[in-house]
Write a protein that holds these residues in place. Structure first.
Motif, PDB file in Angstrom:
ATOM      1  N   ILE A 150     -23.822   6.175 -45.530  1.00 35.25           N
ATOM      2  CA  ILE A 150     -23.293   4.829 -45.830  1.00 35.25           C
ATOM      3  C   ILE A 150     -23.017   4.606 -47.325  1.00 35.25           C
ATOM      4  O   ILE A 150     -24.019   4.999 -47.848  1.00 35.25           O
ATOM      5  CB  ILE A 150     -23.827   3.639 -44.982  1.00 35.25           C
TER       6      ILE A 150
ATOM      7  N   HIS B 265     -25.559  -8.303 -47.749  1.00 35.97           N
ATOM      8  CA  HIS B 265     -26.324  -9.008 -46.731  1.00 35.97           C
ATOM      9  C   HIS B 265     -26.030 -10.404 -46.887  1.00 35.97           C
ATOM     10  O   HIS B 265     -25.931 -11.059 -47.806  1.00 35.97           O
ATOM     11  CB  HIS B 265     -27.880  -8.642 -46.834  1.00 35.97           C
TER      12      HIS B 265
ATOM     13  N   ALA C 120     -18.299   4.583 -44.816  1.00 35.00           N
ATOM     14  CA  ALA C 120     -19.022   5.590 -44.000  1.00 35.00           C
ATOM     15  C   ALA C 120     -18.533   6.744 -43.578  1.00 35.00           C
ATOM     16  O   ALA C 120     -17.082   6.658 -43.167  1.00 35.00           O
ATOM     17  CB  ALA C 120     -19.698   4.706 -42.730  1.00 35.00           C
TER      18      ALA C 120
ATOM     19  N   GLY D 281     -32.367  -0.119 -37.979  1.00 36.57           N
ATOM     20  CA  GLY D 281     -31.929   0.089 -39.328  1.00 36.57           C
ATOM     21  C   GLY D 281     -30.549   0.853 -39.403  1.00 36.57           C
ATOM     22  O   GLY D 281     -29.945   1.033 -40.258  1.00 36.57           O
ATOM     23  N   TRP D 282     -30.067   1.299 -38.324  1.00 39.00           N
ATOM     24  CA  TRP D 282     -28.565   2.024 -38.395  1.00 39.00           C
ATOM     25  C   TRP D 282     -27.601   0.664 -38.313  1.00 39.00           C
ATOM     26  O   TRP D 282     -28.013  -0.375 -38.200  1.00 39.00           O
ATOM     27  CB  TRP D 282     -28.592   2.850 -37.087  1.00 39.00           C
ATOM     28  N   VAL D 283     -26.424   1.123 -38.918  1.00 39.05           N
ATOM     29  CA  VAL D 283     -25.430   0.089 -38.780  1.00 39.05           C
ATOM     30  C   VAL D 283     -24.254   0.191 -38.081  1.00 39.05           C
ATOM     31  O   VAL D 283     -23.695   1.572 -38.187  1.00 39.05           O
ATOM     32  CB  VAL D 283     -25.055   0.020 -40.595  1.00 39.05           C
TER      33      VAL D 283
ATOM     34  N   TYR E 184     -23.366  -7.927 -42.371  1.00 40.71           N
ATOM     35  CA  TYR E 184     -23.170  -8.008 -44.001  1.00 40.71           C
ATOM     36  C   TYR E 184     -21.575  -8.015 -44.095  1.00 40.71           C
ATOM     37  O   TYR E 184     -20.802  -7.982 -42.948  1.00 40.71           O
ATOM     38  CB  TYR E 184     -23.418  -6.114 -44.112  1.00 40.71           C
TER      39      TYR E 184
ATOM     40  N   ARG F 124     -27.956   5.205 -42.239  1.00 38.07           N
ATOM     41  CA  ARG F 124     -27.679   4.650 -43.603  1.00 38.07           C
ATOM     42  C   ARG F 124     -27.362   5.666 -44.750  1.00 38.07           C
ATOM     43  O   ARG F 124     -26.954   5.380 -45.887  1.00 38.07           O
ATOM     44  CB  ARG F 124     -28.897   3.747 -44.163  1.00 38.07           C
TER      45      ARG F 124
ATOM     46  N   SER G 194     -26.613  -4.812 -38.345  1.00 33.73           N
ATOM     47  CA  SER G 194     -27.968  -3.886 -38.215  1.00 33.73           C
ATOM     48  C   SER G 194     -28.992  -4.527 -37.188  1.00 33.73           C
ATOM     49  O   SER G 194     -29.075  -5.796 -37.343  1.00 33.73           O
ATOM     50  CB  SER G 194     -28.402  -3.261 -39.319  1.00 33.73           C
TER      51      SER G 194
ATOM     52  N   THR H  23     -24.141   2.152 -49.193  1.00 34.20           N
ATOM     53  CA  THR H  23     -24.789   1.054 -48.917  1.00 34.20           C
ATOM     54  C   THR H  23     -24.642  -0.125 -49.993  1.00 34.20           C
ATOM     55  O   THR H  23     -24.698  -1.450 -49.647  1.00 34.20           O
ATOM     56  CB  THR H  23     -26.413   1.212 -48.830  1.00 34.20           C
TER      57      THR H  23
END
Length: 281
Positions: free
Chosen positions: A190, A197, A166, A237-239, A213, A187, A224, A192
């Motif tokens: 990132i 997951h 990221a 939804g952000w990590v 994750y 995301r 998240s 991804t």
């Protein structure tokens, strides 16, 4: 988390200190009126309904709601008794055939008489707790716990060895009572493909359901909240990345997990499945 949990003022590992000439006792309990109508439901019945609830904050424990005995129904006293280290002898009750589901302190010291004649319920033994018509999950809401989210232009980089996972200059920082700041990355900033997951959601009474994750060989290195609750909807939804598992740099400084940040994971309350939990919103 809040007044007595994690590193709160009455916690065992408080991050701050009281400026008093004499040290405080090792354990301090704090009781206050909730000032909200609270109800408890079991097997389709309301077993408690009161506007005179008090909240007990005990070091290292989540807040516990105590109801006046006259506002409680369905109690059958058991022969079982225990002893609370601070509050003395404790009688236990079966609630609508659910054993060991409620308790009452029966030999309180003089300084704790505010709890006299009051009953508390085992959270997971009940079907649900409500403030007015809204279900409260996890434990009684701690009025001293809060989450603040701030936008920032600080430079956050996450690496797994030489691989950049990221890279952002627009993270969100979450300030949560009792915890060090947590940094959340959109995301779009990132890689991804690096996030795998894994099974095993956890539940936060203040943020919702978290997914986890792996990153390469680094287990549960990121998490998240896919549908964070309205109070913290900005991080949905952000990590966020765990700095003791993967390398996280903020403005070039490597972050480390601060002491006292471990969390005892919540399970989901009895009778509440993940879909219904999301409907709480």
């Amino acid at each position: 988390m809040g007044l007595s949990w994690q590193q709160g003022p009455l916690g065992a590992k408080a991050v701050g200190q009281f400026l008093t000439p004499e040290p405080f006792p090792e354990r301090l309990l704090f009781v206050e009126p909730l000032r909200r109508r609270m109800r408890v439901r079991l097997d389709g019945q309301w077993v408690a309904d009161s506007e005179d609830v008090v909240l007990l904050h005990e070091p290292g424990r989540y807040p516990v709601a105590y109801f006046p005995r006259e506002d409680v129904t369905g109690l059958d006293e058991e022969s079982r008794t225990t002893n609370h280290r601070d509050l003395g002898a404790t009688a236990w009750f079966t609630v609508l055939e659910k054993k060991h589901a409620a308790w009452q302190h029966t030999d309180l010291p003089d300084h704790a008489k505010v709890l006299e004649g009051r009953v508390a319920f085992a959270w997971r033994a009940m079907d649900a707790f409500y403030e007015e018509d809204d279900r409260i999950v996890g434990h009684a809401a701690d009025p001293y716990h809060r989450n603040d989210i701030r936008r920032t232009s600080r430079h956050l980089v996450v690496r797994d060895g030489t691989r950049t996972i990221a890279n952002t200059k627009r993270p969100l920082v979450l300030y949560e009572s009792g915890f060090a700041p947590r940094w959340y990355v959109p995301r779009a900033d990132i890689d991804t493909a690096a996030l795998k997951h894994v099974e095993g959601e956890t539940f936060c009474p203040y943020k919702g359901l978290a997914s986890y994750y792996d990153i390469g060989e680094r287990k549960r290195a990121a998490w998240s909240y896919p549908q964070a609750w309205p109070e913290v909807a900005a991080i949905s939804g952000w990590v966020s990345f765990e700095p003791d598992v993967v390398d996280v740099f903020l403005d070039g400084r490597k972050l480390v997990l601060e002491p006292g940040q471990g969390v005892v994971s919540h399970g989901i309350d009895r009778g509440l499945d993940p879909d219904e939990l999301q409907e709480r919103k």
